[in-house]
Design a protein around this motif. Structure first.
Motif, PDB file in Angstrom:
ATOM      1  N   MET B   1     -23.014 -10.742 -58.671  1.00 36.00           N
ATOM      2  CA  MET B   1     -24.276 -11.488 -58.614  1.00 36.00           C
ATOM      3  C   MET B   1     -25.387 -10.579 -58.080  1.00 36.00           C
ATOM      4  N   MET B   2     -26.607 -10.799 -58.612  1.00 42.03           N
ATOM      5  CA  MET B   2     -27.737 -10.027 -58.088  1.00 42.03           C
ATOM      6  C   MET B   2     -28.371 -10.800 -56.931  1.00 42.03           C
ATOM      7  N   VAL B   3     -28.635 -10.111 -55.869  1.00 35.41           N
ATOM      8  CA  VAL B   3     -29.327 -10.745 -54.740  1.00 35.41           C
ATOM      9  C   VAL B   3     -30.536  -9.894 -54.367  1.00 35.41           C
ATOM     10  N   HIS B   4     -31.482 -10.546 -53.707  1.00 35.99           N
ATOM     11  CA  HIS B   4     -32.603  -9.826 -53.107  1.00 35.99           C
ATOM     12  C   HIS B   4     -32.264  -9.583 -51.641  1.00 35.99           C
ATOM     13  N   VAL B   5     -32.419  -8.362 -51.200  1.00 35.41           N
ATOM     14  CA  VAL B   5     -32.173  -8.030 -49.797  1.00 35.41           C
ATOM     15  C   VAL B   5     -33.504  -7.650 -49.155  1.00 35.41           C
ATOM     16  N   HIS B   6     -33.794  -8.287 -48.015  1.00 39.01           N
ATOM     17  CA  HIS B   6     -34.997  -7.961 -47.261  1.00 39.01           C
ATOM     18  C   HIS B   6     -34.566  -7.355 -45.930  1.00 39.01           C
ATOM     19  N   VAL B   7     -35.029  -6.164 -45.656  1.00 35.16           N
ATOM     20  CA  VAL B   7     -34.695  -5.494 -44.398  1.00 35.16           C
ATOM     21  C   VAL B   7     -35.985  -5.300 -43.622  1.00 35.16           C
ATOM     22  N   ARG B   8     -35.954  -5.667 -42.348  1.00 39.03           N
ATOM     23  CA  ARG B   8     -37.094  -5.446 -41.450  1.00 39.03           C
ATOM     24  C   ARG B   8     -36.661  -4.484 -40.371  1.00 39.03           C
ATOM     25  N   ILE B   9     -37.373  -3.394 -40.200  1.00 40.96           N
ATOM     26  CA  ILE B   9     -37.017  -2.378 -39.211  1.00 40.96           C
ATOM     27  C   ILE B   9     -38.206  -2.204 -38.281  1.00 40.96           C
ATOM     28  N   VAL B  10     -38.020  -2.501 -36.997  1.00 43.02           N
ATOM     29  CA  VAL B  10     -39.128  -2.363 -36.031  1.00 43.02           C
ATOM     30  C   VAL B  10     -38.669  -1.551 -34.822  1.00 43.02           C
ATOM     31  N   PRO B  11     -39.618  -0.943 -34.119  1.00 44.95           N
ATOM     32  CA  PRO B  11     -39.263  -0.191 -32.905  1.00 44.95           C
ATOM     33  C   PRO B  11     -38.572  -1.114 -31.910  1.00 44.95           C
ATOM     34  N   GLY B  41     -43.379  -1.995 -38.095  1.00 40.72           N
ATOM     35  CA  GLY B  41     -42.257  -1.211 -38.599  1.00 40.72           C
ATOM     36  C   GLY B  41     -42.251  -1.201 -40.109  1.00 40.72           C
ATOM     37  N   LYS B  42     -41.065  -1.010 -40.663  1.00 43.36           N
ATOM     38  CA  LYS B  42     -40.932  -0.912 -42.116  1.00 43.36           C
ATOM     39  C   LYS B  42     -40.313  -2.179 -42.686  1.00 43.36           C
ATOM     40  N   ALA B  43     -40.811  -2.585 -43.841  1.00 44.34           N
ATOM     41  CA  ALA B  43     -40.185  -3.670 -44.599  1.00 44.34           C
ATOM     42  C   ALA B  43     -39.631  -3.043 -45.864  1.00 44.34           C
ATOM     43  N   ILE B  44     -38.344  -3.198 -46.086  1.00 47.75           N
ATOM     44  CA  ILE B  44     -37.730  -2.641 -47.287  1.00 47.75           C
ATOM     45  C   ILE B  44     -37.114  -3.787 -48.078  1.00 47.75           C
ATOM     46  N   GLU B  45     -37.444  -3.857 -49.361  1.00 46.55           N
ATOM     47  CA  GLU B  45     -36.888  -4.894 -50.224  1.00 46.55           C
ATOM     48  C   GLU B  45     -36.153  -4.210 -51.364  1.00 46.55           C
ATOM     49  N   ALA B  62     -24.735  -1.286 -43.844  1.00 44.59           N
ATOM     50  CA  ALA B  62     -24.279   0.097 -43.996  1.00 44.59           C
ATOM     51  C   ALA B  62     -25.448   1.012 -44.388  1.00 44.59           C
ATOM     52  N   MET B  63     -26.326   0.509 -45.263  1.00 43.70           N
ATOM     53  CA  MET B  63     -27.503   1.302 -45.655  1.00 43.70           C
ATOM     54  C   MET B  63     -28.395   1.598 -44.455  1.00 43.70           C
ATOM     55  N   CYS B  64     -28.582   0.576 -43.603  1.00 44.40           N
ATOM     56  CA  CYS B  64     -29.409   0.764 -42.403  1.00 44.40           C
ATOM     57  C   CYS B  64     -28.757   1.773 -41.468  1.00 44.40           C
ATOM     58  N   ASP B  65     -27.438   1.637 -41.266  1.00 42.63           N
ATOM     59  CA  ASP B  65     -26.736   2.538 -40.350  1.00 42.63           C
ATOM     60  C   ASP B  65     -26.793   3.978 -40.845  1.00 42.63           C
ATOM     61  N   ARG B  66     -26.677   4.161 -42.163  1.00 43.05           N
ATOM     62  CA  ARG B  66     -26.546   5.513 -42.693  1.00 43.05           C
ATOM     63  C   ARG B  66     -27.869   6.163 -43.073  1.00 43.05           C
ATOM     64  N   LEU B  67     -28.877   5.362 -43.408  1.00 43.90           N
ATOM     65  CA  LEU B  67     -30.116   5.982 -43.904  1.00 43.90           C
ATOM     66  C   LEU B  67     -31.401   5.344 -43.392  1.00 43.90           C
ATOM     67  N   LEU B  68     -31.471   4.001 -43.463  1.00 38.11           N
ATOM     68  CA  LEU B  68     -32.791   3.378 -43.367  1.00 38.11           C
ATOM     69  C   LEU B  68     -33.344   3.318 -41.946  1.00 38.11           C
ATOM     70  N   ALA B  69     -32.463   3.070 -40.966  1.00 34.62           N
ATOM     71  CA  ALA B  69     -32.945   2.864 -39.595  1.00 34.62           C
ATOM     72  C   ALA B  69     -32.428   3.959 -38.667  1.00 34.62           C
ATOM     73  N   ASN B  70     -33.179   4.189 -37.614  1.00 37.07           N
ATOM     74  CA  ASN B  70     -32.753   5.101 -36.562  1.00 37.07           C
ATOM     75  C   ASN B  70     -32.182   4.253 -35.419  1.00 37.07           C
ATOM     76  N   PRO B  71     -30.871   4.295 -35.191  1.00 33.28           N
ATOM     77  CA  PRO B  71     -30.265   3.374 -34.219  1.00 33.28           C
ATOM     78  C   PRO B  71     -30.735   3.615 -32.784  1.00 33.28           C
ATOM     79  N   VAL B  72     -31.289   4.769 -32.510  1.00 37.24           N
ATOM     80  CA  VAL B  72     -31.756   5.053 -31.146  1.00 37.24           C
ATOM     81  C   VAL B  72     -33.092   4.361 -30.873  1.00 37.24           C
ATOM     82  N   THR B  73     -33.954   4.318 -31.867  1.00 33.60           N
ATOM     83  CA  THR B  73     -35.313   3.839 -31.620  1.00 33.60           C
ATOM     84  C   THR B  73     -35.673   2.547 -32.354  1.00 33.60           C
TER      85      THR B  73
END
Lengths: 83, 83
Positions: B1-11, B41-45, B62-73
């Protein structure tokens, strides 16, 4: 009442989004598949003192219209969450 | 199934966010009041082909952990919306 307002601002569909394309390629290179239409924009969060969630949403729309978003190139979506 | 994913990344809260402060001041200058804790921050869709909404959320994490977000900040939040 204090509410949390979440605003998402992304480039309008149809407009080129090079940052989104770069992320799409990077995710593919990392082995993620089945990804499409990556758009990158701004996420803005704030606390707001408002009479009601509906009033908070109206205020947030006014903020987007007057400052946060560019109506020519960007779409925005607002979510209000009571504290 | 196709889904829309919304990611919000803030300090992360507690970290200085100069862009958020600048927006807070600009909104006050425009006459908006009762505003606090502005974070930018960043909004990624993206669209994602996944077996289920839960699987899509796991992939997005997994995408956030590996690429999209910086877990420290940065903190991130994921929402999945079926098409």
């Amino acid at each position: 009442m204090m509410v949390h307002v979440h605003v998402r601002i992304v480039p309008r569909s149809g407009l080129l989004d090079p940052q989104g394309q770069a992320i799409e390629h990077a995710l593919s290179a990392l082995g993620f598949s089945g990804i499409g239409d990556v758009r990158v924009g701004k996420a803005i969060e704030l606390r707001l003192d408002a009479a009601s969630p509906a009033a908070a949403a109206a205020t947030a729309r006014a903020m987007c219209d007057r400052l946060l978003a560019n109506p020519v190139t960007e779409d925005f979506r607002i979510e209000v969450e009571p504290e």
